[in-house]
Design a protein around this motif. Structure first.
Motif, mmCIF file in Angstrom:
data_model
loop_
_atom_site.group_PDB
_atom_site.id
_atom_site.type_symbol
_atom_site.label_atom_id
_atom_site.label_comp_id
_atom_site.label_asym_id
_atom_site.label_seq_id
_atom_site.Cartn_x
_atom_site.Cartn_y
_atom_site.Cartn_z
ATOM 1 N N GLU A 161 2.155 4.164 8.661
ATOM 2 C CA GLU A 161 2.674 3.251 8.037
ATOM 3 C C GLU A 161 2.163 2.055 9.183
ATOM 4 O O GLU A 161 1.839 0.676 8.829
ATOM 5 C CB GLU A 161 4.195 2.835 8.262
ATOM 6 N N ASN A 162 1.043 2.429 10.606
ATOM 7 C CA ASN A 162 0.159 1.152 11.020
ATOM 8 C C ASN A 162 -0.616 1.106 9.900
ATOM 9 O O ASN A 162 -1.965 -0.169 10.179
ATOM 10 C CB ASN A 162 -0.090 2.372 12.106
ATOM 11 N N MET A 163 -0.865 1.343 8.594
ATOM 12 C CA MET A 163 -2.273 1.515 7.528
ATOM 13 C C MET A 163 -1.623 0.166 6.388
ATOM 14 O O MET A 163 -1.952 0.252 5.288
ATOM 15 C CB MET A 163 -2.998 2.606 7.161
ATOM 16 N N GLN A 164 -0.205 -0.234 6.640
ATOM 17 C CA GLN A 164 0.346 -0.886 5.388
ATOM 18 C C GLN A 164 -0.004 -1.825 5.528
ATOM 19 O O GLN A 164 -0.441 -2.663 6.936
ATOM 20 C CB GLN A 164 1.934 -0.617 5.769
ATOM 21 N N LYS A 194 2.802 9.698 8.768
ATOM 22 C CA LYS A 194 3.428 8.758 8.070
ATOM 23 C C LYS A 194 2.280 7.164 8.203
ATOM 24 O O LYS A 194 3.007 7.229 8.891
ATOM 25 C CB LYS A 194 4.758 8.677 7.319
ATOM 26 N N ARG A 234 0.901 -0.784 0.014
ATOM 27 C CA ARG A 234 0.100 0.084 0.329
ATOM 28 C C ARG A 234 0.488 1.077 0.034
ATOM 29 O O ARG A 234 1.681 1.130 0.504
ATOM 30 C CB ARG A 234 -0.779 -0.156 1.294
ATOM 31 N N LYS A 235 0.676 1.891 -0.582
ATOM 32 C CA LYS A 235 0.974 3.603 -0.469
ATOM 33 C C LYS A 235 0.329 4.097 0.381
ATOM 34 O O LYS A 235 -0.594 4.551 0.616
ATOM 35 C CB LYS A 235 0.982 4.354 -1.992
ATOM 36 N N THR A 236 0.784 4.642 2.128
ATOM 37 C CA THR A 236 -0.008 4.484 2.847
ATOM 38 C C THR A 236 0.196 6.187 3.151
ATOM 39 O O THR A 236 0.666 6.575 2.400
ATOM 40 C CB THR A 236 1.200 4.288 4.575
#
Length: 332
Positions: free
Chosen positions: A47-50, A45, A24-26
């Motif tokens: 990255e917890n949504m990666q 940014k 994913r592009k977070t």
């Protein structure tokens, strides 16, 4: 020793192509709360949504995708406190490769369950990451599996560096980037990506006071282990940094600071309450550093990006954090 002997911007651009349709592009989002309390323009940014809830998926996928056919046939093995484990497990599943993960017995149950859920065989061993790492290497030598280092590997570093490219795609005039550090793979990749574009971008690393092998090494000018006690930033609890990552950090990182467990807990609470972001202890390191008085010169009046590295946290930990501050409010 120059960093381009290990990882170049070309390697990171190649990793970007590999991850193009797989990671994913977070989001990079502005935090109005943190902006108001720091007098900086603060962006997170996320990255917890990666995939797998952590930046670790990037490096793991990039590394595994680059293995030879023979290496893939023999399977892979990794050691991790949780996030690298999940990155390797999901990447292996997507690429059709057998994987085994050695995790410390103290790893959060949520991370253990998730790793098994992605299809990896999990071996629990030792009380610390470093003990698990020794066991992992032992198994790799006996079985012929390819050992996937969680941070001290050029392909892993290049994968993490794609975060830096995404930041620039959204915010070319960034001044300061604050990055959590464990073994150093994340900050190494980001530093190479950003400083290849603009050497004046400041890269600030942050670790927990309880475990900060990279900071102690950075300060001493040579690899110097550090471990005092467990930390809620378990994803960054690395006593000894990597050889490659230390060389890169020593050359490209501007400063490394530490934060206390109390500061980490406060940051987790603020991200949850004000930022609506569920993060683990390691994921809150950057914002804990931001609101401290330790890096004011790098922050005030600047465009600042905080890397929120992961969100794989036990519900029990979230409950403890909430209960702590709720109890404090009642007492007050």
């Amino acid at each position: 020793m120059k960093t381009d002997e290990f990882v170049t911007i070309w390697d990171i651009n190649k990793a970007k192509e590999t991850l193009q349709d797989n990671a994913r592009k977070t989001p990079l989002v502005k935090s109005f709360y943190l902006t108001s309390v720091t007098e900086a323009n603060v962006y997170l940014k996320l990255e917890n949504m990666q995939l797998t809830g952590s930046f670790k998926f990037r490096g793991a996928y990039n590394k595994i995708a680059a293995l030879t056919t023979v290496e893939k046939e023999h399977g892979v093995i990794a050691c991790s406190a949780g996030n690298h484990a999940q990155g390797v497990a999901l990447s292996s599943k997507l690429l059709g490769i057998n994987s085994k993960i050695v995790m410390p017995e103290t790893a959060p149950q949520a991370k253990i369950d998730a790793t098994r859920g992605y299809g990896s065989d999990v071996v629990l061993y030792g009380q610390t990451f470093d003990e698990a790492k020794e066991k992992c290497i032992e198994i790799a030598e006996k079985t012929g599996r390819t050992f996937l280092h969680p941070y001290d590997d050029p392909a892993v570093i290049a994968g993490q560096g794609t975060i830096g490219l995404e930041i620039l795609d959204n915010m070319w005039d960034v001044d300061t980037v604050i990055v959590p550090i464990g073994g150093g793979g994340l900050i190494s990749g980001i530093a190479i990506a950003l400083k290849s574009f603009n050497p004046n971008i400041r890269i600030i690393g942050v670790q927990a006071e309880n475990v900060h092998g990279m900071k102690s090494s950075f300060d001493a000018g040579e690899i110097t282990p550090h471990y005092e006690a467990p930390t809620m930033a378990d994803g960054c609890a690395v006593k000894v940094p990597g050889d490659i990552t230390f060389s890169i950090v020593k050359e490209l990182v501007d400063e490394i600071i530490t934060v206390s467990e109390d500061e980490l807990e406060q940051a987790m609470k603020d991200l949850l309450q004000r930022g609506k972001a569920v993060v683990e202890g390691a994921g809150a390191l950057s914002t804990a550093a931001l609101v401290s008085d330790k890096i004011v010169d790098y922050v005030k009046g600047k465009n600042v990006v905080c890397i929120i590295s992961g969100g794989n946290v036990d519900l029990e930990r979230i409950s403890q954090v909430c209960e702590h501050f709720f109890s404090s409010e009642i007492v007050e």
